[in-house]
Design a protein around this motif. Structure first.
Motif, PDB file in Angstrom:
ATOM      1  N   MET A   1       0.836  -1.182   0.000  1.00 50.38           N
ATOM      2  CA  MET A   1       0.000   0.000   0.000  1.00 50.38           C
ATOM      3  C   MET A   1       0.877   1.239   0.000  1.00 50.38           C
ATOM      4  SD  MET A   1      -2.889  -1.209   2.752  1.00 50.38           S
ATOM      5  CE  MET A   1      -4.195  -0.265   2.001  1.00 50.38           C
ATOM      6  N   GLU A   2       0.231   2.359  -0.251  1.00 54.68           N
ATOM      7  CA  GLU A   2       0.905   3.655  -0.133  1.00 54.68           C
ATOM      8  C   GLU A   2       1.436   3.833   1.281  1.00 54.68           C
ATOM      9  OE1 GLU A   2      -0.658   8.308   0.096  1.00 54.68           O
ATOM     10  OE2 GLU A   2      -2.061   6.623  -0.065  1.00 54.68           O
ATOM     11  N   PHE A   3       2.640   4.377   1.401  1.00 57.49           N
ATOM     12  CA  PHE A   3       3.182   4.707   2.707  1.00 57.49           C
ATOM     13  C   PHE A   3       2.870   6.162   3.024  1.00 57.49           C
ATOM     14  CE2 PHE A   3       6.926   6.269   5.245  1.00 57.49           C
ATOM     15  CZ  PHE A   3       6.497   5.710   6.438  1.00 57.49           C
ATOM     16  N   ILE A   4       2.183   6.377   4.125  1.00 55.79           N
ATOM     17  CA  ILE A   4       1.849   7.729   4.565  1.00 55.79           C
ATOM     18  C   ILE A   4       2.960   8.213   5.490  1.00 55.79           C
ATOM     19  CG2 ILE A   4       0.198   9.140   5.833  1.00 55.79           C
ATOM     20  CD1 ILE A   4      -1.983   7.228   4.958  1.00 55.79           C
ATOM     21  N   HIS A   5       3.588   9.316   5.127  1.00 55.91           N
ATOM     22  CA  HIS A   5       4.785   9.763   5.838  1.00 55.91           C
ATOM     23  C   HIS A   5       4.475  10.455   7.157  1.00 55.91           C
ATOM     24  CE1 HIS A   5       7.884   9.028   2.685  1.00 55.91           C
ATOM     25  NE2 HIS A   5       6.811   9.020   1.911  1.00 55.91           N
ATOM     26  N   GLU A   6       3.568  11.384   7.158  1.00 54.79           N
ATOM     27  CA  GLU A   6       3.330  12.188   8.353  1.00 54.79           C
ATOM     28  C   GLU A   6       1.884  12.026   8.800  1.00 54.79           C
ATOM     29  OE1 GLU A   6       4.522  16.218   7.851  1.00 54.79           O
ATOM     30  OE2 GLU A   6       6.552  15.720   7.187  1.00 54.79           O
ATOM     31  N   PHE A   7       1.725  11.560  10.007  1.00 56.03           N
ATOM     32  CA  PHE A   7       0.387  11.352  10.564  1.00 56.03           C
ATOM     33  C   PHE A   7       0.505  11.267  12.077  1.00 56.03           C
ATOM     34  CE2 PHE A   7       2.172   7.127   9.929  1.00 56.03           C
ATOM     35  CZ  PHE A   7       1.901   6.509  11.143  1.00 56.03           C
ATOM     36  N   ALA A   8      -0.631  11.350  12.725  1.00 60.00           N
ATOM     37  CA  ALA A   8      -0.742  11.056  14.153  1.00 60.00           C
ATOM     38  C   ALA A   8      -1.893  10.084  14.319  1.00 60.00           C
ATOM     39  CB  ALA A   8      -0.991  12.327  14.957  1.00 60.00           C
ATOM     40  N   THR A   9      -1.724   9.098  15.176  1.00 59.94           N
ATOM     41  CA  THR A   9      -2.859   8.227  15.470  1.00 59.94           C
ATOM     42  C   THR A   9      -3.817   8.971  16.389  1.00 59.94           C
ATOM     43  OG1 THR A   9      -1.881   7.220  17.449  1.00 59.94           O
ATOM     44  CG2 THR A   9      -1.349   6.213  15.313  1.00 59.94           C
ATOM     45  N   LEU A  10      -5.020   8.471  16.452  1.00 60.86           N
ATOM     46  CA  LEU A  10      -6.043   9.130  17.267  1.00 60.86           C
ATOM     47  C   LEU A  10      -5.586   9.259  18.717  1.00 60.86           C
ATOM     48  CD1 LEU A  10      -8.912  10.274  16.972  1.00 60.86           C
ATOM     49  CD2 LEU A  10      -9.784   8.032  17.658  1.00 60.86           C
TER      50      LEU A  10
END
Length: 280
Positions: A130-139
């Protein structure tokens, strides 16, 4: 974490290398950079290739563990007064293919999810790319004030999923990402319907999803705020149906919340809604 490693098993480098080599060949790359992740995942070995592809490698042991989890969860669903609605997908490849299809369906109805690339079988293992998402925060990583603000968005997205006949099946704080102020779902699974009463299993699955979402938010913003956010998308009857799954969710090792407080606040919400209806 040690228990997770034991259950997930240690995959030999030679088998992982066969996966990496095949993906490098498929994507026409002479060399690739591989980074392994300590993700909160019992059912695969996750890694990132070239900071572009997120890859899950599913082994025979992962498939066996999924069978055990599915059985125990269906027993738990039965203890909550409903028939089991979790499904197992027989082989490692089928598990990878199923998650790919579930993610595609989420995107088809307008929800945010990583872009699926492919699912394939390599050396008897299921491989999901799958696409790798670089910048995120989990809930669960958000500051409290931000999580309060985003909570109604979580339930609005979940409601859209349910209105389109889908259920997540494994909703946890780690499986809800915030990317550029947008809600993303990952690790989607698809519960099976009852052959004779498909609507029955799907209704139960939606209630279970809702109970999981409340359980994920309660430790961070409190029971009352979590229920208020849920009430922005779900009616009182739907919230009370979710209440029946709170005890079931509370015995899962990946959910830690105040079940009694959440159930009590759900009852107070229902009582207040009934009083408000009486005034109309």
């Amino acid at each position: 974490m040690q228990l997770r490693k034991l259950v997930r098993g240690r995959l030999e480098w030679s088998r992982l290398e066969s996966v990496v080599r095949e993906l490098a060949r498929r994507y026409d790359r002479d060399t690739v950079h591989v980074r392994f992740l300590e993700a909160d995942n019992w059912l695969s070995t996750p890694m990132v290739i070239d900071d572009e592809f997120f890859v899950k490698v599913v082994t025979e042991q992962n498939s066996f563990v999924h069978t055990l989890f599915t059985t125990s969860r269906n027993i738990g669903a039965f203890s909550s007064g409903t028939e089991g609605f979790f499904g197992h997908f027989g082989t490692p490849y089928q598990m990878a293919e199923h998650e790919l299809e579930a993610t595609e369906r989420l995107r088809e109805i307008g929800l945010n999810a990583p872009e699926p690339v492919e699912a394939l079988e390599i050396d008897g293992m299921g491989v999901l790319v799958m696409e790798f998402i670089h910048e995120f925060a989990t809930l669960g990583e958000l500051p409290e004030e931000v999580e309060r603000k985003r909570a109604p968005d979580v339930f609005a997205a979940l409601k859209r999923m349910h209105e389109n006949g889908l259920a997540h099946g494994d909703l946890r704080a780690e499986n809800v990402l915030v990317v550029d102020d947008e809600i993303y779902f990952i690790d989607a699974t698809n519960v099976r319907g009852d052959e004779h009463r498909p609507e029955y299993s799907m209704v139960s699955a939606r209630s279970y999803d809702l109970a999981c979402a409340l359980a994920a938010l309660e430790p961070h913003i409190g029971a009352r705020a979590a229920i208020a956010a849920a009430a922005s998308a779900y009616d009182t009857e739907e919230l009370l149906a979710a209440r029946e799954f709170i005890d079931f969710v509370s015995i899962r090792p990946d959910h830690t919340f105040e079940a009694a407080e959440l159930k009590g606040e759900l009852e107070k919400h229902a009582e207040q809604a009934e009083r408000d209806d009486g005034r109309v």
